[in-house]
Design an enzyme around this catalytic site. Structure first.
Site, mmCIF file in Angstrom:
data_model
loop_
_atom_site.group_PDB
_atom_site.id
_atom_site.type_symbol
_atom_site.label_atom_id
_atom_site.label_comp_id
_atom_site.label_asym_id
_atom_site.label_seq_id
_atom_site.Cartn_x
_atom_site.Cartn_y
_atom_site.Cartn_z
ATOM 1 N NE ARG A 1 19.983 17.653 -41.293
ATOM 2 C CZ ARG A 1 20.158 16.373 -40.973
ATOM 3 N NH1 ARG A 1 21.249 16.001 -40.356
ATOM 4 N NH2 ARG A 1 19.233 15.469 -41.251
ATOM 5 N NE ARG B 1 21.996 18.069 -56.091
ATOM 6 C CZ ARG B 1 21.021 17.486 -55.453
ATOM 7 N NH1 ARG B 1 19.769 17.695 -55.799
ATOM 8 N NH2 ARG B 1 21.292 16.662 -54.484
ATOM 9 N NE ARG C 1 11.496 22.770 -31.527
ATOM 10 C CZ ARG C 1 10.594 23.490 -30.894
ATOM 11 N NH1 ARG C 1 10.678 23.707 -29.589
ATOM 12 N NH2 ARG C 1 9.597 24.041 -31.560
ATOM 13 N NE ARG D 1 9.796 16.331 -41.296
ATOM 14 C CZ ARG D 1 11.100 16.136 -41.258
ATOM 15 N NH1 ARG D 1 11.828 16.280 -42.340
ATOM 16 N NH2 ARG D 1 11.720 15.785 -40.150
ATOM 17 C CD GLU E 1 8.356 15.272 -38.452
ATOM 18 O OE1 GLU E 1 8.233 14.360 -39.296
ATOM 19 O OE2 GLU E 1 9.414 15.873 -38.255
ATOM 20 C CE1 TYR F 1 19.084 16.372 -37.475
ATOM 21 C CE2 TYR F 1 19.773 18.663 -37.569
ATOM 22 C CZ TYR F 1 18.889 17.660 -37.910
ATOM 23 O OH TYR F 1 17.808 17.959 -38.688
ATOM 24 C CG ASP G 1 21.041 12.088 -41.122
ATOM 25 O OD1 ASP G 1 20.030 12.341 -40.440
ATOM 26 O OD2 ASP G 1 21.433 12.827 -42.041
HETATM 27 P P1 FAD Z 1 17.371 6.151 -30.849
HETATM 28 O O1 FAD Z 1 16.729 5.631 -32.076
HETATM 29 O O2 FAD Z 1 16.783 7.329 -30.158
HETATM 30 O O3 FAD Z 1 17.507 4.949 -29.814
HETATM 31 C C1 FAD Z 1 17.749 5.128 -28.452
HETATM 32 C C2 FAD Z 1 16.857 4.145 -27.711
HETATM 33 O O4 FAD Z 1 17.176 4.175 -26.333
HETATM 34 C C3 FAD Z 1 15.375 4.516 -27.832
HETATM 35 O O5 FAD Z 1 14.647 3.394 -28.273
HETATM 36 C C4 FAD Z 1 15.007 4.920 -26.406
HETATM 37 O O6 FAD Z 1 13.657 4.604 -26.084
HETATM 38 C C5 FAD Z 1 15.992 4.099 -25.593
HETATM 39 N N1 FAD Z 1 16.260 4.663 -24.275
HETATM 40 C C6 FAD Z 1 16.568 5.946 -23.979
HETATM 41 N N2 FAD Z 1 16.703 6.094 -22.658
HETATM 42 C C7 FAD Z 1 16.502 4.865 -22.111
HETATM 43 C C8 FAD Z 1 16.477 4.394 -20.777
HETATM 44 N N3 FAD Z 1 16.694 5.222 -19.733
HETATM 45 N N4 FAD Z 1 16.228 3.083 -20.563
HETATM 46 C C9 FAD Z 1 15.975 2.237 -21.597
HETATM 47 N N5 FAD Z 1 15.958 2.644 -22.866
HETATM 48 C C10 FAD Z 1 16.218 3.939 -23.116
HETATM 49 N N6 FAD Z 1 18.240 9.615 -40.219
HETATM 50 C C11 FAD Z 1 18.495 9.328 -41.521
HETATM 51 O O7 FAD Z 1 19.549 8.762 -41.843
HETATM 52 N N7 FAD Z 1 17.586 9.635 -42.512
HETATM 53 C C12 FAD Z 1 16.400 10.235 -42.226
HETATM 54 O O8 FAD Z 1 15.604 10.493 -43.149
HETATM 55 C C13 FAD Z 1 16.108 10.558 -40.870
HETATM 56 N N8 FAD Z 1 14.954 11.171 -40.545
HETATM 57 C C14 FAD Z 1 14.680 11.450 -39.231
HETATM 58 C C15 FAD Z 1 13.464 12.058 -38.938
HETATM 59 C C16 FAD Z 1 13.149 12.351 -37.614
HETATM 60 C C17 FAD Z 1 11.830 13.003 -37.303
HETATM 61 C C18 FAD Z 1 14.082 12.029 -36.583
HETATM 62 C C19 FAD Z 1 13.744 12.344 -35.136
HETATM 63 C C20 FAD Z 1 15.288 11.426 -36.867
HETATM 64 C C21 FAD Z 1 15.608 11.133 -38.200
HETATM 65 N N9 FAD Z 1 16.808 10.496 -38.555
HETATM 66 C C22 FAD Z 1 17.076 10.212 -39.871
HETATM 67 C C23 FAD Z 1 17.821 10.155 -37.517
HETATM 68 C C24 FAD Z 1 17.691 8.725 -36.974
HETATM 69 O O9 FAD Z 1 16.436 8.552 -36.367
HETATM 70 C C25 FAD Z 1 18.806 8.501 -35.953
HETATM 71 O O10 FAD Z 1 20.072 8.712 -36.537
HETATM 72 C C26 FAD Z 1 18.824 7.105 -35.320
HETATM 73 O O11 FAD Z 1 17.556 6.558 -35.130
HETATM 74 C C27 FAD Z 1 19.513 7.214 -33.983
HETATM 75 O O12 FAD Z 1 19.710 5.950 -33.414
HETATM 76 P P2 FAD Z 1 20.132 5.870 -31.878
HETATM 77 O O13 FAD Z 1 20.248 4.427 -31.539
HETATM 78 O O14 FAD Z 1 21.279 6.762 -31.617
HETATM 79 O O15 FAD Z 1 18.921 6.561 -31.076
HETATM 80 N N1 UDP Z 2 14.674 23.290 -43.761
HETATM 81 C C1 UDP Z 2 13.947 24.382 -44.195
HETATM 82 N N2 UDP Z 2 12.927 24.191 -45.087
HETATM 83 C C2 UDP Z 2 12.598 22.983 -45.557
HETATM 84 C C3 UDP Z 2 13.338 21.855 -45.120
HETATM 85 C C4 UDP Z 2 14.370 22.052 -44.210
HETATM 86 O O1 UDP Z 2 14.201 25.500 -43.768
HETATM 87 O O2 UDP Z 2 11.649 22.871 -46.359
HETATM 88 C C5 UDP Z 2 15.763 23.521 -42.785
HETATM 89 C C6 UDP Z 2 15.279 23.397 -41.337
HETATM 90 O O3 UDP Z 2 16.000 24.317 -40.546
HETATM 91 C C7 UDP Z 2 15.665 21.982 -40.990
HETATM 92 C C8 UDP Z 2 16.996 21.855 -41.722
HETATM 93 O O4 UDP Z 2 16.795 22.574 -42.959
HETATM 94 O O5 UDP Z 2 15.796 21.789 -39.593
HETATM 95 C C9 UDP Z 2 17.447 20.452 -42.020
HETATM 96 O O6 UDP Z 2 16.443 19.810 -42.774
HETATM 97 P P1 UDP Z 2 16.282 18.237 -42.772
HETATM 98 O O7 UDP Z 2 15.243 17.884 -43.775
HETATM 99 O O8 UDP Z 2 17.618 17.631 -42.905
HETATM 100 O O9 UDP Z 2 15.710 17.998 -41.294
HETATM 101 P P2 UDP Z 2 15.319 16.655 -40.498
HETATM 102 O O10 UDP Z 2 14.763 15.686 -41.510
HETATM 103 O O11 UDP Z 2 16.577 16.199 -39.826
HETATM 104 O O12 UDP Z 2 14.285 17.142 -39.529
#
Ligand code: FAD
Ligand code: UDP
Length: 373
Positions: A173, A177, A252, A283, A305, A353, A355
């Site tokens: 991911r 560079r 996770r 982070r 986090e 996984y 985005d």
């Molecule tokens: P969710 O956002 O999980 O929505 C599912 C919803 O269903 C939730 O609100 C949940 O409460 C609800 N639900 C589940 N079960 C039930 C039930 N039984 N009844 C009623 N409701 C229910 N993506 C990026 O592009 N850039 C980023 O920088 C990025 N950073 C991230 C950082 C973190 C820490 C995490 C965890 C994710 C990150 N993502 C990022 C990914 C992004 O959050 C997801 O791609 C996106 O939010 C997923 O949307 P979704 O609708 O599939 O799931």
């Molecule tokens: N990662 C790492 N060091 C860093 C940042 C990321 O080893 O400083 C690794 C780690 O395994 C992580 C993966 O790269 O789960 C993907 O990173 P990303 O920032 O895309 O994770 P997310 O934002 O989805 O948690």
């Protein structure tokens, strides 16, 4: 009860895109959400004039112009470029792995010097064939120094597993560079919605044919919903839907700890990663930097986090896409195919996984299939 065409379970991005598109096609949609707010994990909340990303830093990025145009209907995006910095035992290194990182680490000045250093470390590690796990993949991409200082500790605490047991794709991911470029993504388009993400989902769901009900868990009345609605779009956990009958998929979890501080600028960057194994969090996010300091000048909000094991009842933030879980998911997907009137979507429904841009793509693909009939 109104005559709905669809029940959408989950008011996250997948559910919101589907509901929006269905309503535009004249369908009546009910959305239920178990949390007390909409927007799923992209939910942002204003504190001291700062948009706080309640479930971790979210940066929108895509190379697909259609997806970029699609999301821009719902918000104006700023020019934020994600450039996290790694703190390894007090030493600061630029991310992703680029000439700034190599020069900070080894004092090299040219791409040629950096490549030679990495090649030397790869040769010493005596790897052969395709990388079999995350450790081998990381070393084959950027050598052992960076693996030891910037990857191993972070990865093993993030996933709660040895890097030798994790799939290689996770580290791919991140770009590698040989230029002095700290942009974390290679995508053409990138930014943060000015005013936060929640407004995006609000606008998607703001339609006379859509009713939204929060604080409502599908599983409290599963049979009733299946009986009452002709079609269901389910964005929760696919294994939970099937009552874990084939076994549990692994997830996770995370734990967020936020603090409001009386300082204008705590760490000078939106994201600082702590890449050693000992610091319990991965982070610290300082939210005001996503909008270039907007908000109360004398305040800031930071969030630590912490990675966490998942057990039933916890928030399943990440699917763990190793071979074992992907195989089990395929079996669940076969059951899902037989469930004629239920569509499974999103990070949890498709156990991927994803985005944000990938979730939008998946939701729009589902819409196309559903309404082409
Ligand atoms: P969710 O956002 O999980 O929505 C599912 C919803 O269903 C939730 O609100 C949940 O409460 C609800 N639900 C589940 N079960 C039930 C039930 N039984 N009844 C009623 N409701 C229910 N993506 C990026 O592009 N850039 C980023 O920088 C990025 N950073 C991230 C950082 C973190 C820490 C995490 C965890 C994710 C990150 N993502 C990022 C990914 C992004 O959050 C997801 O791609 C996106 O939010 C997923 O949307 P979704 O609708 O599939 O799931
Ligand atoms: N990662 C790492 N060091 C860093 C940042 C990321 O080893 O400083 C690794 C780690 O395994 C992580 C993966 O790269 O789960 C993907 O990173 P990303 O920032 O895309 O994770 P997310 O934002 O989805 O948690």
């Amino acid at each position: 009860m109104k005559n709905y065409d669809y029940l959408v379970v989950g008011a996250g991005l997948f559910g919101a895109v589907f509901a929006h598109e269905a309503a535009l096609r004249g369908k009546r949609v009910k959305v239920i959400e178990k949390r007390d707010h909409i927007a799923g994990n992209i939910y942002t909340k204003e504190i001291d004039g700062i948009q706080v990303h309640q479930y971790g830093a979210h940066i929108f990025h895509t190379s697909d112009k259609n997806i970029w145009n699609y999301i821009n209907q719902f918000a104006e995006f700023n020019r934020y470029t994600n450039s996290p910095v790694a703190n390894y035992k007090g030493h600061m290194y630029n991310l992703p792995f680029n000439m700034n990182t190599f020069s900070e680490l080894w004092g090299v000045r040219t791409p040629e010097e950096a490549k030679a250093k990495i090649q030397q470390q790869k040769d010493a590690a005596k790897l052969s064939g395709e990388p079999k796990n995350l450790e081998e993949q990381a070393i084959s991409l950027i050598g052992t120094d960076i693996y030891q200082k910037l990857i191993k500790g972070y990865t093993e605490k993030q996933w709660g597993q040895k890097a030798t047991e994790l799939p290689a794709f996770i580290i791919r991911r991140l770009p590698v560079r040989y230029t002095f470029d700290n942009n974390y993504f290679n995508d053409t388009y990138q930014g943060i919605p000015i005013g936060g993400y929640t407004q995006i989902v609000e606008k998607m769901l703001d339609h006379p044919e859509i009713d939204v009900q929060t604080d409502t868990d599908f599983f409290a009345n599963k049979d009733q919903y299946l009986n009452d609605f002709p079609k269901i779009v389910f964005t929760g956990m696919i294994d939970q839907y099937f009552e874990y009958q084939l076994g549990e998929l692994e997830y996770r979890s995370l734990h967020f700890e936020s603090e409001e501080l009386d300082v204008d600028n705590y760490q000078g960057n939106a994201v600082i990663n702590y890449t050693d194994a000992e610091t319990p969090y991965t982070r610290i996010i300082e939210h005001k930097h996503f909008e270039f300091g907007k908000g109360d000048a004398n305040k800031t909000v930071i969030t630590r986090e912490y990675p966490a094991n998942w057990k039933r009842g916890d928030e399943p933030y990440y699917p763990v896409n190793n071979t074992k879980n992907n195989t089990l998911y395929k079996q669940y997907a076969e059951l899902a195919n037989k469930e004629g009137n239920v569509i499974f979507g999103g990070r949890l429904g498709q156990y991927r996984y994803y985005d944000m841009h990938q979730v939008i793509h998946a939701a729009l693909t589902t819409v196309q299939k559903e309404f082409a009939k």
